[in-house]
Design a protein around this motif. Sequence first.
Motif, mmCIF file in Angstrom:
data_model
loop_
_atom_site.group_PDB
_atom_site.id
_atom_site.type_symbol
_atom_site.label_atom_id
_atom_site.label_comp_id
_atom_site.label_asym_id
_atom_site.label_seq_id
_atom_site.Cartn_x
_atom_site.Cartn_y
_atom_site.Cartn_z
ATOM 1 N N MET A 1 56.375 59.066 45.935
ATOM 2 C CA MET A 1 57.206 58.307 45.041
ATOM 3 C C MET A 1 58.379 59.168 44.607
ATOM 4 O O MET A 1 58.224 60.352 44.348
ATOM 5 C CB MET A 1 56.359 57.973 43.835
ATOM 6 N N LEU A 2 59.554 58.570 44.514
ATOM 7 C CA LEU A 2 60.721 59.257 43.981
ATOM 8 C C LEU A 2 60.996 58.708 42.592
ATOM 9 O O LEU A 2 61.113 57.492 42.411
ATOM 10 C CB LEU A 2 61.945 59.025 44.875
ATOM 11 N N CYS A 3 61.069 59.607 41.612
ATOM 12 C CA CYS A 3 61.403 59.211 40.247
ATOM 13 C C CYS A 3 62.839 59.595 39.949
ATOM 14 O O CYS A 3 63.323 60.638 40.389
ATOM 15 C CB CYS A 3 60.475 59.883 39.237
ATOM 16 N N MET A 4 63.507 58.737 39.179
ATOM 17 C CA MET A 4 64.854 58.991 38.680
ATOM 18 C C MET A 4 64.779 58.922 37.172
ATOM 19 O O MET A 4 64.142 58.027 36.618
ATOM 20 C CB MET A 4 65.821 57.907 39.143
ATOM 21 N N GLY A 5 65.428 59.863 36.497
ATOM 22 C CA GLY A 5 65.415 59.852 35.042
ATOM 23 C C GLY A 5 66.020 61.120 34.495
ATOM 24 O O GLY A 5 66.818 61.780 35.166
ATOM 25 N N LEU A 6 65.595 61.473 33.301
ATOM 26 C CA LEU A 6 66.107 62.683 32.667
ATOM 27 C C LEU A 6 65.078 63.195 31.680
ATOM 28 O O LEU A 6 64.457 62.400 30.954
ATOM 29 C CB LEU A 6 67.432 62.381 31.948
ATOM 30 N N ALA A 7 64.884 64.504 31.667
ATOM 31 C CA ALA A 7 63.962 65.173 30.744
ATOM 32 C C ALA A 7 62.562 64.568 30.794
ATOM 33 O O ALA A 7 61.908 64.424 29.773
ATOM 34 C CB ALA A 7 64.520 65.147 29.323
ATOM 35 N N GLY A 8 62.115 64.220 31.998
ATOM 36 C CA GLY A 8 60.772 63.674 32.171
ATOM 37 C C GLY A 8 60.617 62.200 31.866
ATOM 38 O O GLY A 8 59.549 61.639 32.063
ATOM 39 N N VAL A 9 61.680 61.556 31.398
ATOM 40 C CA VAL A 9 61.623 60.117 31.118
ATOM 41 C C VAL A 9 62.029 59.384 32.390
ATOM 42 O O VAL A 9 63.130 59.589 32.914
ATOM 43 C CB VAL A 9 62.562 59.733 29.947
ATOM 44 N N ILE A 10 61.144 58.541 32.893
ATOM 45 C CA ILE A 10 61.383 57.824 34.141
ATOM 46 C C ILE A 10 62.228 56.583 33.869
ATOM 47 O O ILE A 10 61.858 55.734 33.062
ATOM 48 C CB ILE A 10 60.045 57.422 34.802
ATOM 49 N N TRP A 11 63.370 56.501 34.559
ATOM 50 C CA TRP A 11 64.232 55.324 34.466
ATOM 51 C C TRP A 11 63.974 54.370 35.617
ATOM 52 O O TRP A 11 64.166 53.169 35.484
ATOM 53 C CB TRP A 11 65.694 55.726 34.472
ATOM 54 N N ALA A 12 63.577 54.921 36.782
ATOM 55 C CA ALA A 12 63.291 54.099 37.960
ATOM 56 C C ALA A 12 62.382 54.891 38.887
ATOM 57 O O ALA A 12 62.421 56.124 38.914
ATOM 58 C CB ALA A 12 64.573 53.726 38.681
ATOM 59 N N GLN A 13 61.546 54.172 39.650
ATOM 60 C CA GLN A 13 60.671 54.775 40.655
ATOM 61 C C GLN A 13 60.868 54.026 41.962
ATOM 62 O O GLN A 13 60.955 52.793 41.969
ATOM 63 C CB GLN A 13 59.207 54.644 40.259
ATOM 64 N N LEU A 14 60.914 54.777 43.056
ATOM 65 C CA LEU A 14 61.080 54.179 44.374
ATOM 66 C C LEU A 14 59.999 54.724 45.305
ATOM 67 O O LEU A 14 59.780 55.938 45.352
ATOM 68 C CB LEU A 14 62.456 54.499 44.946
ATOM 69 N N PRO A 15 59.338 53.859 46.058
ATOM 70 C CA PRO A 15 58.277 54.306 46.971
ATOM 71 C C PRO A 15 58.869 54.882 48.259
ATOM 72 O O PRO A 15 58.893 54.235 49.301
ATOM 73 C CB PRO A 15 57.490 53.019 47.231
ATOM 74 N N LEU A 16 59.354 56.128 48.185
ATOM 75 C CA LEU A 16 60.010 56.767 49.326
ATOM 76 C C LEU A 16 59.300 58.045 49.731
ATOM 77 O O LEU A 16 58.753 58.746 48.882
ATOM 78 C CB LEU A 16 61.456 57.133 48.961
ATOM 79 N N THR A 17 59.386 58.368 51.012
ATOM 80 C CA THR A 17 58.914 59.658 51.494
ATOM 81 C C THR A 17 60.078 60.505 51.995
ATOM 82 O O THR A 17 59.931 61.704 52.169
ATOM 83 C CB THR A 17 57.882 59.495 52.623
ATOM 84 N N ALA A 18 61.228 59.865 52.227
ATOM 85 C CA ALA A 18 62.426 60.580 52.673
ATOM 86 C C ALA A 18 63.652 59.757 52.298
ATOM 87 O O ALA A 18 63.578 58.529 52.214
ATOM 88 C CB ALA A 18 62.384 60.812 54.174
#
Length: 128
Positions: A1-18
């Motif tokens: 999973m790829l997480c996007m956010g700041l300071a550990g707060v998740i704004w979005a998650q994407l099920p990616l491996t690359a």
Amino acid sequence: MLCMGLAGVIWAQLPLTAFTLAWQHSIEKVRWEEDYRVTPTGLELGWARVKGSGAGMEIPADAILREGAWQYRRQVPPLQPLRLGRTPEAGDYQLCVDGRCQAFSVWLGPPQAAEPALELWSCAGNSP
């Protein structure tokens, strides 16, 4: 999973491996791309490509000119997190998967001066 956010707060998650991270240099207006693998230890940088040089864009000595872009590999440990500057003035990054690119604004809204940074990290639905 790829997480996007700041300071550990998740704004979005994407099920990616690359994925490929792409952007246009804010001054030189040259496209830059970096390939990453999402692993349990972090984001592993693979090949990088840049279509020119200029301010802050020095091409490594071992780079190869192929298909109009300088291609190279940097040996860096997995990044956990990968911190990016993201401002309205610089424009948005693109996330590319299987040759299809979308601006980060698809998941996060447009870049905001009040939030000038973004972090990417590998996750299983948790913070870095």
